[in-house]
Design an enzyme around this catalytic site. Structure first.
Site, PDB file in Angstrom:
ATOM      1  N   ARG A 172       0.845  -1.110   0.065  1.00 24.54           N
ATOM      2  CA  ARG A 172      -0.104   0.071  -0.097  1.00 24.54           C
ATOM      3  C   ARG A 172       0.979   1.172  -0.005  1.00 24.54           C
ATOM      4  O   ARG A 172       0.887   2.161  -0.591  1.00 24.54           O
ATOM      5  CB  ARG A 172      -0.930   0.026   1.230  1.00 24.54           C
ATOM      6  CG  ARG A 172      -2.020   1.031   1.215  1.00 24.54           C
ATOM      7  CD  ARG A 172      -2.676   1.199   2.629  1.00 24.54           C
ATOM      8  NE  ARG A 172      -3.372  -0.055   2.796  1.00 24.54           N
ATOM      9  CZ  ARG A 172      -4.822  -0.506   2.568  1.00 24.54           C
ATOM     10  NH1 ARG A 172      -5.465   0.553   2.146  1.00 24.54           N
ATOM     11  NH2 ARG A 172      -5.218  -1.279   3.240  1.00 24.54           N
ATOM     12  N   ILE A 173       1.841   1.255   0.754  1.00 21.57           N
ATOM     13  CA  ILE A 173       2.917   2.376   0.945  1.00 21.57           C
ATOM     14  C   ILE A 173       3.718   2.537  -0.485  1.00 21.57           C
ATOM     15  O   ILE A 173       3.941   3.637  -1.068  1.00 21.57           O
ATOM     16  CB  ILE A 173       3.767   2.250   2.262  1.00 21.57           C
ATOM     17  CG1 ILE A 173       3.006   2.456   3.401  1.00 21.57           C
ATOM     18  CG2 ILE A 173       4.703   3.318   2.145  1.00 21.57           C
ATOM     19  CD1 ILE A 173       3.522   1.865   4.892  1.00 21.57           C
ATOM     20  N   ARG A 253      10.870  -2.188   7.780  1.00 22.09           N
ATOM     21  CA  ARG A 253      11.083  -2.754   8.875  1.00 22.09           C
ATOM     22  C   ARG A 253      12.583  -3.016   8.797  1.00 22.09           C
ATOM     23  O   ARG A 253      13.076  -3.370   7.623  1.00 22.09           O
ATOM     24  CB  ARG A 253      10.423  -4.203   9.071  1.00 22.09           C
ATOM     25  CG  ARG A 253       9.074  -4.006   9.502  1.00 22.09           C
ATOM     26  CD  ARG A 253       8.969  -3.442  11.005  1.00 22.09           C
ATOM     27  NE  ARG A 253       7.247  -3.298  11.324  1.00 22.09           N
ATOM     28  CZ  ARG A 253       6.470  -2.285  11.043  1.00 22.09           C
ATOM     29  NH1 ARG A 253       7.055  -1.170  10.071  1.00 22.09           N
ATOM     30  NH2 ARG A 253       5.446  -2.362  11.548  1.00 22.09           N
ATOM     31  N   ASP A 276      14.545   4.991   8.728  1.00 23.52           N
ATOM     32  CA  ASP A 276      13.565   5.334   9.831  1.00 23.52           C
ATOM     33  C   ASP A 276      13.542   4.354  10.723  1.00 23.52           C
ATOM     34  O   ASP A 276      12.692   4.355  11.775  1.00 23.52           O
ATOM     35  CB  ASP A 276      12.231   5.697   9.162  1.00 23.52           C
ATOM     36  CG  ASP A 276      11.490   6.376  10.041  1.00 23.52           C
ATOM     37  OD1 ASP A 276      11.881   7.298  10.868  1.00 23.52           O
ATOM     38  OD2 ASP A 276      10.024   5.770  10.015  1.00 23.52           O
ATOM     39  N   GLU A 281      15.359  -2.263  16.604  1.00 27.38           N
ATOM     40  CA  GLU A 281      14.474  -0.816  16.549  1.00 27.38           C
ATOM     41  C   GLU A 281      15.305   0.277  17.047  1.00 27.38           C
ATOM     42  O   GLU A 281      15.369   1.320  16.134  1.00 27.38           O
ATOM     43  CB  GLU A 281      13.169  -1.134  17.123  1.00 27.38           C
ATOM     44  CG  GLU A 281      12.166   0.155  17.126  1.00 27.38           C
ATOM     45  CD  GLU A 281      11.635   0.493  15.482  1.00 27.38           C
ATOM     46  OE1 GLU A 281      11.084   1.539  15.353  1.00 27.38           O
ATOM     47  OE2 GLU A 281      11.781  -0.593  14.840  1.00 27.38           O
ATOM     48  N   HIS A 300      11.817   6.281  13.837  1.00 27.62           N
ATOM     49  CA  HIS A 300      10.512   5.566  13.322  1.00 27.62           C
ATOM     50  C   HIS A 300       9.545   6.492  13.305  1.00 27.62           C
ATOM     51  O   HIS A 300       8.350   6.363  13.992  1.00 27.62           O
ATOM     52  CB  HIS A 300      10.191   4.249  14.166  1.00 27.62           C
ATOM     53  CG  HIS A 300       9.231   3.360  13.539  1.00 27.62           C
ATOM     54  ND1 HIS A 300       9.396   1.899  13.838  1.00 27.62           N
ATOM     55  CD2 HIS A 300       8.214   3.492  12.415  1.00 27.62           C
ATOM     56  CE1 HIS A 300       8.222   1.374  13.113  1.00 27.62           C
ATOM     57  NE2 HIS A 300       7.932   2.100  11.927  1.00 27.62           N
TER      58      HIS A 300
END
Length: 342
Positions: A172-173, A253, A276, A281, A300
């Site tokens: 979708r992105i 991710r 990002d 993470e 993020h």
């Protein structure tokens, strides 16, 4: 108490602490209270160990209005919500709280992934255009020099005319990024094993292999979902194939990229990166990513934040209105699509 003829569905807000205050403006709470029978100020933070007030609301709820930090809807939790028929998620992925038990129960699910995709795509567009102009390099050099300089000579070969951009994943992105790139004089390549030639033509991109995309693109932007088969899909071979001076952008991710191999390319200065997301993470305090001049590292934040959260709330409430009217969701989440979605 609602009047006996009040046919509005009963609803309960369920999300992490502090989220509702950021997600919902007064107009959202008013609209929610108009569409459903709910206390728009009661927010369930833990459905597995609820307070008496939340337990009573959950037992009566026909629809949950969720966002980040929602409790996983296990069979045990669902047993305490016998009337539950739907989950409206005012954020992107539902993988963290929608379980097989939800599908087995026949619960309808929708999410505001479309609304959350837009700020990520906008962030990516900005990163692509800045990469082509070598803005990060120029800013660092300007800060260091603080004097007149022949920038035309130093930046010869940069720019965004007829540059090739590679999109990894028609998610979708990824599709929204492709859409935002259309007004620019850029050639766009796409790697996605689920997209065929006719669909690529409709998107206005050229379909290619991952290796060819990496070798041919000045900028590679990653938009694939986190799946076992996408773990480290951008590895040493793909990174070494990228041209010297090329930029890798990751807003998907961190696990999609072999970070050790990427660090090798970044510490030599051969490649640039806009990251990002990372693996882990939160990079350790000693990570070179914080200090490398050819890396733009952000925490993020490409997705919805600040007033952008209200766009997700608006989309979720549009879906709540459809549910209250007895209509199917406009953007339903399908169980069969989850294995290859974010």
């Amino acid at each position: 108490m609602p009047h006996a003829t009040d046919n509005r569905p009963t609803a309960l807000l369920a999300m992490g602490p502090g989220i509702a205050g950021r997600l919902l403006a007064d107009r959202h709470r008013t609209r929610l209270a108009t569409l459903t029978r709910t206390d728009p100020h009661l927010v369930a933070h833990d459905l597995a160990d609820p307070t008496p007030e939340v337990a009573a609301a959950l037992a009566d709820a026909e629809v949950l209005f969720t966002c980040w930090g929602a409790t996983p809807l296990t069979a045990e939790v669902l047993a305490t919500a016998p009337r539950l028929r739907a989950v409206v998620h005012a954020a992107g992925s539902v993988k963290h709280h929608i379980t097989d038990a939800c599908w087995e129960r026949g619960i309808a699910v929708t999410s505001a992934a479309g609304a959350n995709a837009l700020p990520v795509a906008e962030f990516t567009l900005a990163a692509i255009l800045f990469a082509g102009k070598r803005i990060l390099h120029s800013a660092h050099r300007y800060r260091a020099l603080r004097a007149d300089h022949d920038w035309l000579a130093e930046l010869d070969g940069s720019g965004n005319y007829r540059r090739t951009v590679g999109i990894v994943g028609a998610s979708r992105i990824g599709r929204r990024v492709i859409e935002l790139l259309r007004p620019f004089d850029l050639d766009v390549l796409l790697y996605d094993p689920y997209v065929d030639g006719p669909e690529a033509a409709r998107l206005g991109v050229r379909l290619t292999s991952l290796d060819e995309l990496c070798a041919s693109s000045s900028v590679v932007s990653v938009h694939a979902p986190q799946l076992p088969e996408t773990h480290h899909m951008i590895g040493a071979a793909q990174l070494s194939a990228m041209a010297t001076g090329a930029t890798l952008i990751n807003t998907a991710r961190g696990s999609l990229i072999d970070e050790e191999a990427l660090l090798h390319e970044l510490t030599t200065g051969r490649l640039h990166a806009v990251l990002d997301v990372t693996e882990p993470e939160l990079p350790p305090a000693h990570s070179p990513l914080y200090d490398l001049p050819n890396v733009l590292l952000t925490p993020h934040v490409a997705g919805s934040l600040g007033d952008e959260l209200h766009r997700m709330a608006d989309q979720a409430l549009d879906e709540m209105e459809r549910f209250a009217a007895g209509l199917p969701f406009a953007d339903p989440v399908r169980a069969g699509a989850l294995p290859r979605s974010a």
